[in-house]
Design a protein around this motif. Structure first.
Motif, mmCIF file in Angstrom:
data_model
loop_
_atom_site.group_PDB
_atom_site.id
_atom_site.type_symbol
_atom_site.label_atom_id
_atom_site.label_comp_id
_atom_site.label_asym_id
_atom_site.label_seq_id
_atom_site.Cartn_x
_atom_site.Cartn_y
_atom_site.Cartn_z
ATOM 1 N N UNK A 1 -43.824 -43.734 48.516
ATOM 2 C CA UNK A 1 -44.167 -45.000 49.191
ATOM 3 C C UNK A 1 -42.263 -45.292 49.973
ATOM 4 N N UNK A 2 -41.191 -44.618 49.008
ATOM 5 C CA UNK A 2 -40.045 -45.082 50.532
ATOM 6 C C UNK A 2 -40.527 -43.872 51.758
ATOM 7 N N UNK A 3 -40.810 -43.008 51.618
ATOM 8 C CA UNK A 3 -41.072 -42.584 52.571
ATOM 9 C C UNK A 3 -41.931 -42.281 53.188
ATOM 10 N N UNK A 4 -42.996 -43.213 53.329
ATOM 11 C CA UNK A 4 -44.468 -43.354 53.661
ATOM 12 C C UNK A 4 -43.897 -44.568 54.569
ATOM 13 N N UNK A 5 -43.203 -45.553 53.845
ATOM 14 C CA UNK A 5 -43.018 -46.942 54.386
ATOM 15 C C UNK A 5 -41.913 -46.877 55.562
ATOM 16 N N UNK A 6 -41.027 -45.731 55.478
ATOM 17 C CA UNK A 6 -40.257 -45.389 56.723
ATOM 18 C C UNK A 6 -41.317 -45.184 57.900
ATOM 19 N N UNK A 7 -41.586 -43.997 56.988
ATOM 20 C CA UNK A 7 -42.610 -42.952 58.411
ATOM 21 C C UNK A 7 -43.004 -44.132 58.996
ATOM 22 N N UNK A 8 -44.163 -44.804 58.445
ATOM 23 C CA UNK A 8 -45.009 -45.626 58.859
ATOM 24 C C UNK A 8 -44.501 -46.883 60.052
ATOM 25 N N UNK A 9 -43.390 -47.416 59.496
ATOM 26 C CA UNK A 9 -42.555 -47.786 60.286
ATOM 27 C C UNK A 9 -41.605 -47.975 61.010
ATOM 28 N N UNK A 10 -41.296 -46.366 61.634
ATOM 29 C CA UNK A 10 -40.880 -46.016 62.419
ATOM 30 C C UNK A 10 -41.867 -45.931 63.661
ATOM 31 N N UNK A 11 -42.712 -45.307 63.223
ATOM 32 C CA UNK A 11 -43.850 -44.932 64.434
ATOM 33 C C UNK A 11 -44.754 -46.049 64.791
ATOM 34 N N UNK A 12 -45.113 -46.824 63.793
ATOM 35 C CA UNK A 12 -45.731 -47.919 64.208
ATOM 36 C C UNK A 12 -45.448 -49.186 64.557
ATOM 37 N N UNK A 13 -44.288 -49.344 63.669
ATOM 38 C CA UNK A 13 -44.032 -50.909 63.688
ATOM 39 C C UNK A 13 -42.457 -50.678 64.315
ATOM 40 N N UNK A 14 -41.774 -50.181 64.646
ATOM 41 C CA UNK A 14 -40.608 -49.643 65.898
ATOM 42 C C UNK A 14 -41.310 -48.600 67.270
ATOM 43 N N UNK A 15 -41.999 -48.473 66.386
ATOM 44 C CA UNK A 15 -42.347 -47.642 67.998
ATOM 45 C C UNK A 15 -41.455 -46.656 68.410
ATOM 46 N N UNK A 16 -40.779 -46.106 67.872
ATOM 47 C CA UNK A 16 -40.220 -44.669 67.502
ATOM 48 C C UNK A 16 -40.142 -43.824 68.929
ATOM 49 N N UNK A 17 -41.504 -43.399 69.264
ATOM 50 C CA UNK A 17 -42.183 -42.826 70.559
ATOM 51 C C UNK A 17 -41.322 -43.861 71.832
ATOM 52 N N UNK A 18 -41.540 -44.874 72.148
ATOM 53 C CA UNK A 18 -41.908 -45.932 72.737
ATOM 54 C C UNK A 18 -40.302 -45.978 73.189
#
Length: 178
Positions: A34-51
């Motif tokens: 859960x910690x791993x997936x929550x971190x990844x999902x937030x960085x990719x979709x919430x924070x928008x790390x790619x952008x």
């Protein structure tokens, strides 16, 4: 060397899928997942790390987005669907094997270590299924020297393997056979 007492029929049966520490393994593996997936999902979709990335946290630590189509350290890069599914299948087989091992273990350290590896393997496996690659984002570097980019699942796997190695040294070379 001591010999087992009695015939094989008289030996206590080893559990196959549920053992002494299975609740611990399940809870720790799920928490890590859960910690791993929550971190990844937030960085990719919430924070928008790619952008919005990369982000410098410390002089030697950045948060970046890397899509790892291989395994640890970027080994065995797979750029086809067949490779992706083979790695996903391998993850399932290894995870089942680790779960069976955990159901038979007699040490809390071994159980905890296996739980960390299971949680990490599942976290990276879910990425592979959902995105076609594993989301890596922590980048350590010193000047022009760049260490590899990793995620929390990788941290769990490394910590779990370290625990298993420590247990094997602490308990002696034949402890895994007990």
């Amino acid at each position: 060397m001591s010999e087992p007492h009695g015939t094989p029929e008289q030996q206590p049966k080893q559990p196959l899928l549920w053992g002494r520490f299975s609740y611990l393994v399940l809870l720790v593996a799920l928490a890590g997942l859960v910690l791993d997936q929550a971190t990844k999902l937030w960085l990719v979709h919430g924070f928008g790390l790619a952008e919005n990335g990369p982000v410098q946290l410390l002089p030697a630590v950045d948060i970046v987005l890397v899509w790892n189509r291989g395994i640890s350290y970027g080994l065995f890069q797979q750029h086809s669907d067949l490779g992706r599914w083979l790695l996903a299948g391998l993850t399932v087989v290894v995870t089942v094997g680790l779960w069976v091992w955990s159901s038979r273990c007699h040490s809390r350290l071994v159980a905890l270590s296996l739980a960390l590896v299971i949680g990490g393997a599942l976290g990276n496996g879910i990425d592979r299924l959902a995105f076609g690659a594993v989301v890596d984002f922590v980048h350590f570097h010193l000047g022009s020297f760049s260490w590899y980019v990793f995620n929390l699942a990788d941290v769990w796997i490394v910590a779990g393997v370290a625990g298993l190695l420590y247990d094997s040294v602490r308990s002696g070379p034949n402890s895994a056979a007990k």
